[in-house]
Write an enzyme that holds these catalytic residues in place. Structure first.
Site, PDB file in Angstrom:
ATOM      1  N   TRP A 103      -2.781  10.225  -7.817  1.00  0.00           N
ATOM      2  CA  TRP A 103      -2.008  10.510  -6.666  1.00  0.00           C
ATOM      3  C   TRP A 103      -1.885   9.891  -5.720  1.00  0.00           C
ATOM      4  O   TRP A 103      -2.990   8.898  -5.182  1.00  0.00           O
ATOM      5  CB  TRP A 103      -3.137  12.091  -6.002  1.00  0.00           C
ATOM      6  CG  TRP A 103      -2.263  12.579  -4.980  1.00  0.00           C
ATOM      7  CD1 TRP A 103      -0.966  13.366  -5.046  1.00  0.00           C
ATOM      8  CD2 TRP A 103      -2.654  12.481  -3.583  1.00  0.00           C
ATOM      9  NE1 TRP A 103      -0.702  13.696  -3.800  1.00  0.00           N
ATOM     10  CE2 TRP A 103      -1.575  13.077  -2.966  1.00  0.00           C
ATOM     11  CE3 TRP A 103      -3.467  11.768  -2.942  1.00  0.00           C
ATOM     12  CZ2 TRP A 103      -1.525  13.183  -1.578  1.00  0.00           C
ATOM     13  CZ3 TRP A 103      -3.615  11.606  -1.701  1.00  0.00           C
ATOM     14  CH2 TRP A 103      -2.772  12.297  -0.772  1.00  0.00           C
ATOM     15  N   GLU A 122      -0.240  13.646 -10.416  1.00  0.00           N
ATOM     16  CA  GLU A 122      -0.137  14.589  -9.563  1.00  0.00           C
ATOM     17  C   GLU A 122       1.032  14.670  -8.411  1.00  0.00           C
ATOM     18  O   GLU A 122       1.102  14.062  -7.892  1.00  0.00           O
ATOM     19  CB  GLU A 122      -1.687  14.569  -9.172  1.00  0.00           C
ATOM     20  CG  GLU A 122      -1.930  15.984  -8.050  1.00  0.00           C
ATOM     21  CD  GLU A 122      -3.127  16.043  -7.560  1.00  0.00           C
ATOM     22  OE1 GLU A 122      -4.119  14.975  -7.669  1.00  0.00           O
ATOM     23  OE2 GLU A 122      -3.664  16.892  -6.920  1.00  0.00           O
ATOM     24  N   LYS A 140       2.951  16.813  -5.134  1.00  0.00           N
ATOM     25  CA  LYS A 140       2.457  17.416  -4.111  1.00  0.00           C
ATOM     26  C   LYS A 140       3.943  17.929  -3.472  1.00  0.00           C
ATOM     27  O   LYS A 140       5.020  17.196  -3.551  1.00  0.00           O
ATOM     28  CB  LYS A 140       1.629  16.473  -3.166  1.00  0.00           C
ATOM     29  CG  LYS A 140       1.192  17.335  -2.057  1.00  0.00           C
ATOM     30  CD  LYS A 140       0.035  16.501  -1.188  1.00  0.00           C
ATOM     31  CE  LYS A 140      -0.549  17.196  -0.467  1.00  0.00           C
ATOM     32  NZ  LYS A 140      -1.831  16.517   0.200  1.00  0.00           N
ATOM     33  N   ASP A 190      -1.963  20.921  -9.068  1.00  0.00           N
ATOM     34  CA  ASP A 190      -3.028  21.171  -8.220  1.00  0.00           C
ATOM     35  C   ASP A 190      -2.607  22.496  -7.417  1.00  0.00           C
ATOM     36  O   ASP A 190      -1.223  22.552  -6.803  1.00  0.00           O
ATOM     37  CB  ASP A 190      -3.208  20.216  -7.091  1.00  0.00           C
ATOM     38  CG  ASP A 190      -4.048  20.417  -6.028  1.00  0.00           C
ATOM     39  OD1 ASP A 190      -4.067  21.578  -5.430  1.00  0.00           O
ATOM     40  OD2 ASP A 190      -4.877  19.580  -5.510  1.00  0.00           O
ATOM     41  N   HIS A 227      -0.496  22.580  -4.210  1.00  0.00           N
ATOM     42  CA  HIS A 227       0.704  21.809  -4.011  1.00  0.00           C
ATOM     43  C   HIS A 227       2.202  22.344  -4.343  1.00  0.00           C
ATOM     44  O   HIS A 227       2.895  21.662  -4.736  1.00  0.00           O
ATOM     45  CB  HIS A 227       0.500  20.596  -5.016  1.00  0.00           C
ATOM     46  CG  HIS A 227      -0.622  19.612  -4.335  1.00  0.00           C
ATOM     47  ND1 HIS A 227      -0.784  18.183  -4.711  1.00  0.00           N
ATOM     48  CD2 HIS A 227      -1.685  19.599  -3.588  1.00  0.00           C
ATOM     49  CE1 HIS A 227      -1.922  17.795  -4.279  1.00  0.00           C
ATOM     50  NE2 HIS A 227      -2.515  18.596  -3.459  1.00  0.00           N
ATOM     51  N   HIS A 231      -6.173  20.737 -11.074  1.00  0.00           N
ATOM     52  CA  HIS A 231      -6.803  20.590  -9.800  1.00  0.00           C
ATOM     53  C   HIS A 231      -7.262  22.205  -9.266  1.00  0.00           C
ATOM     54  O   HIS A 231      -6.221  22.319  -8.552  1.00  0.00           O
ATOM     55  CB  HIS A 231      -6.326  19.679  -8.844  1.00  0.00           C
ATOM     56  CG  HIS A 231      -6.688  18.207  -8.969  1.00  0.00           C
ATOM     57  ND1 HIS A 231      -6.438  17.088  -7.913  1.00  0.00           N
ATOM     58  CD2 HIS A 231      -7.417  17.752  -9.983  1.00  0.00           C
ATOM     59  CE1 HIS A 231      -7.104  16.265  -8.465  1.00  0.00           C
ATOM     60  NE2 HIS A 231      -7.639  16.296  -9.526  1.00  0.00           N
ATOM     61  N   ASP A 255      -1.840  23.712   1.866  1.00  0.00           N
ATOM     62  CA  ASP A 255      -2.648  23.002   0.930  1.00  0.00           C
ATOM     63  C   ASP A 255      -4.330  22.769   1.815  1.00  0.00           C
ATOM     64  O   ASP A 255      -4.567  21.567   1.962  1.00  0.00           O
ATOM     65  CB  ASP A 255      -2.078  21.836   0.626  1.00  0.00           C
ATOM     66  CG  ASP A 255      -2.843  21.084  -0.405  1.00  0.00           C
ATOM     67  OD1 ASP A 255      -3.727  21.579  -1.272  1.00  0.00           O
ATOM     68  OD2 ASP A 255      -2.876  19.723  -0.277  1.00  0.00           O
ATOM     69  N   ASP A 257      -7.276  23.327   0.808  1.00  0.00           N
ATOM     70  CA  ASP A 257      -8.323  22.946  -0.045  1.00  0.00           C
ATOM     71  C   ASP A 257      -9.669  23.910   0.338  1.00  0.00           C
ATOM     72  O   ASP A 257     -10.747  23.223   0.556  1.00  0.00           O
ATOM     73  CB  ASP A 257      -8.543  21.311  -0.174  1.00  0.00           C
ATOM     74  CG  ASP A 257      -7.518  20.786  -0.651  1.00  0.00           C
ATOM     75  OD1 ASP A 257      -7.522  20.979  -1.895  1.00  0.00           O
ATOM     76  OD2 ASP A 257      -6.834  20.184  -0.359  1.00  0.00           O
ATOM     77  N   ASP A 311     -10.727  20.567  -6.776  1.00  0.00           N
ATOM     78  CA  ASP A 311     -10.262  19.701  -5.871  1.00  0.00           C
ATOM     79  C   ASP A 311     -10.248  20.408  -4.417  1.00  0.00           C
ATOM     80  O   ASP A 311      -9.151  21.082  -4.211  1.00  0.00           O
ATOM     81  CB  ASP A 311      -8.935  19.202  -6.283  1.00  0.00           C
ATOM     82  CG  ASP A 311      -8.385  18.164  -5.085  1.00  0.00           C
ATOM     83  OD1 ASP A 311      -9.382  17.853  -4.268  1.00  0.00           O
ATOM     84  OD2 ASP A 311      -7.249  17.863  -5.190  1.00  0.00           O
TER      85      ASP A 311
HETATM   86  C1  RNT Z   1      -4.271  15.638  -2.403  1.00  0.00           C
HETATM   87  C2  RNT Z   1      -4.492  15.678  -3.728  1.00  0.00           C
HETATM   88  C3  RNT Z   1      -5.648  14.691  -4.572  1.00  0.00           C
HETATM   89  C4  RNT Z   1      -6.901  14.534  -3.657  1.00  0.00           C
HETATM   90  C5  RNT Z   1      -8.033  13.810  -4.215  1.00  0.00           C
HETATM   91  C6  RNT Z   1      -8.730  13.535  -2.952  1.00  0.00           C
HETATM   92  O1  RNT Z   1      -3.301  16.350  -1.877  1.00  0.00           O
HETATM   93  O2  RNT Z   1      -4.783  16.959  -4.149  1.00  0.00           O
HETATM   94  O3  RNT Z   1      -6.075  15.257  -5.835  1.00  0.00           O
HETATM   95  O4  RNT Z   1      -7.187  15.764  -3.003  1.00  0.00           O
HETATM   96  O5  RNT Z   1      -7.409  12.958  -4.952  1.00  0.00           O
HETATM   97 ZN    ZN Z   2      -5.454  17.615  -5.978  1.00  0.00          ZN
END
Ligand code: RNT
Ligand code: ZN
Length: 420
Positions: free
Chosen positions: A187, A228, A230, A261, A264, A288, A296, A298, A328
């Protein structure tokens, strides 16, 4: 919780599910195949051990200042061991390149080697778990202009290409030594705050950089590559080079894994709905699993509709073997060890819920055009004694059942985390 009580409740639950044709004993065996890769970065708010004192970059943000953050490899291992001891089933660990055991020295990203990760491999062997890996293309002066692999600065781009190449070699070695393929996830934060004029060149540069990086091939038994995408990040609101379209095409054309993810995408987009499409064209997926709140963000994973749909789509497609599951999220506002256990258990529970579905029976109703019956059975499953099956699963694995794990984390906080 009393052992007899858990067993009794399970016995009743087993009969209830059996009446619908679901074999709960077989389901629990299958749940053991749901291996979740713990993301190491929840222990320390994505800080890493490079000792540069640098800020978290790449448009990522961790809020909260709860005491007990892991400050070094030793503390991180202790926290992870605690986490592993409170989880049923099997886990893996996903490391980022900034978490090498650098012995107090500064090792730049284009200099990392296997030796910095050998202690992790040895530890993983002791724990009997597999490792996954991630290049770290953020939190670094050479990423300060917002670009890494797709940047127009030739020197910086070559630096990042070298970094990722080294990460993939380390991944292959991890896979080799541990006897289980290491998933390397790529990523990059590349993008821009305002609307760019020249998106094309950045995407062309990214494609060329990836081709260059992936030119070195490794057998799938050693390592596999995920890419990955985003939608946006802080400071890359207007354009992200590695968008979903970009990586979807790249992965399909080059037989790479797509990393989904679920933080994202546009908030109304469902990652669960993408799985059956993408699996037609790529060999495997990497998830993720996260929880975005308004963006986003997290947050710690909880058992919500989004995660449930992801698990259901995988199980209904009989695709568990083609899906690698990673977490994640990073929340610094609460007990970080607790955050792991809540989130991992929630992800496991989503798969348990999906496995307890009488899918074949409901599919028959669907194929007969009986949409009322389909709806009714799906609703019915929501009130089945799924918690009793989960508790029994924990009991069987010798880990705390019910609220017992909350107490265990409280104790660890008092004895260990609060002393840091
Ligand atoms: C960032 C991505 C990525 C990170 C990690 C720390 O938006 O989700 O995967 O969160 O690599
Ligand atoms: Zn991620």
């Amino acid at each position: 919780m009393k052992k007899e009580f858990v067993e009794k409740a399970y016995d009743l639950a087993r009969q209830e599910y059996a009446a619908l044709g679901v074999d709960t004993d077989a389901v629990l065996k299958k749940l053991d195949d749901v291996v979740i890769s713990l993301h190491c970065w929840q222990t320390d708010d994505v800080g890493g051990f490079e000792r540069t004192g640098g800020e978290l970059g790449g448009g990522l943000a961790v809020t909260g200042n709860y005491p007990g953050k892991a400050r070094n490899v030793t503390e991180m291992k202790a926290d992870l061991e605690k986490v592993l001891s409170l989880l049923p089933g099997k886990q893996r660990l996903s490391l980022h390149a900034i978490y090498g055991d650098f012995g107090g020295e500064f090792v730049d990203r284009d200099q990392i080697e296997l030796k910095h990760f050998q202690p992790w491999i040895d530890w993983a062997k002791e724990q009997g778990i597999g490792l996954d890996f991630n290049c770290t293309c953020f939190s670094h002066p050479k990423a300060d202009d917002g670009f890494t692999l797709s940047g127009k600065n030739e020197e910086n781009r070559q630096f990042w290409i070298e970094h990722v190449k080294r990460c993939r070699r380390i991944s292959a070695e991890m896979g080799k030594q541990l006897g289980t393929p290491c998933i390397h996830n790529l990523w990059i934060p590349d993008g821009s705050k305002d609307t760019p004029l020249d998106r094309y060149t950045h995407r062309r540069l990214l494609k060329e950089a990836l081709d260059n990086i992936f030119a070195e091939e490794f057998p799938a038994e050693l390592m596999k590559d995920g890419v990955e995408s985003k939608l946006f990040g802080i400071g890359s609101e207007s354009m992200v080079v590695g968008s979903h379209d970009f990586y979807l095409c790249y992965a399909a054309q080059n037989n790479k894994l797509i990393t989904l993810d679920n933080g994202h995408f546009h908030p109304t987009e469902q990652v669960g709905d993408k799985i059956s499409s993408i699996l037609q064209f790529v060999p495997e997926l990497l998830l993720h699993v996260t929880r975005g709140v308004r963006w986003d963000s997290d947050h710690v994973v909880t058992l919500n509709d989004e995660i449930l749909l992801i698990a259901q789509e995988i199980i209904r497609a009989n695709a568990l073997k083609r899906v690698n599951i990673g977490l994640d999220y990073f929340d610094g506002s609460l007990n970080r060890v607790g955050a792991y256990v809540v989130g991992t258990r929630a992800a496991q529970q989503a798969f348990l819920f999906a496995l307890l579905e009488p899918t074949a029976m409901i599919r028959r109703w669907e194929e007969a055009g009986r949409t009322f019956e389909r709806l009714a059975y799906l609703e019915l499953m929501k009130t089945k004694p799924f918690g009793a099956v989960w508790n029994y699963y924990c009991l069987k694995h010798g880990v705390p059942v019910g609220a017992e794990y909350i107490e265990a984390i409280g104790e660890y906080e008092e004895k260990v985390l609060s002393k840091r």
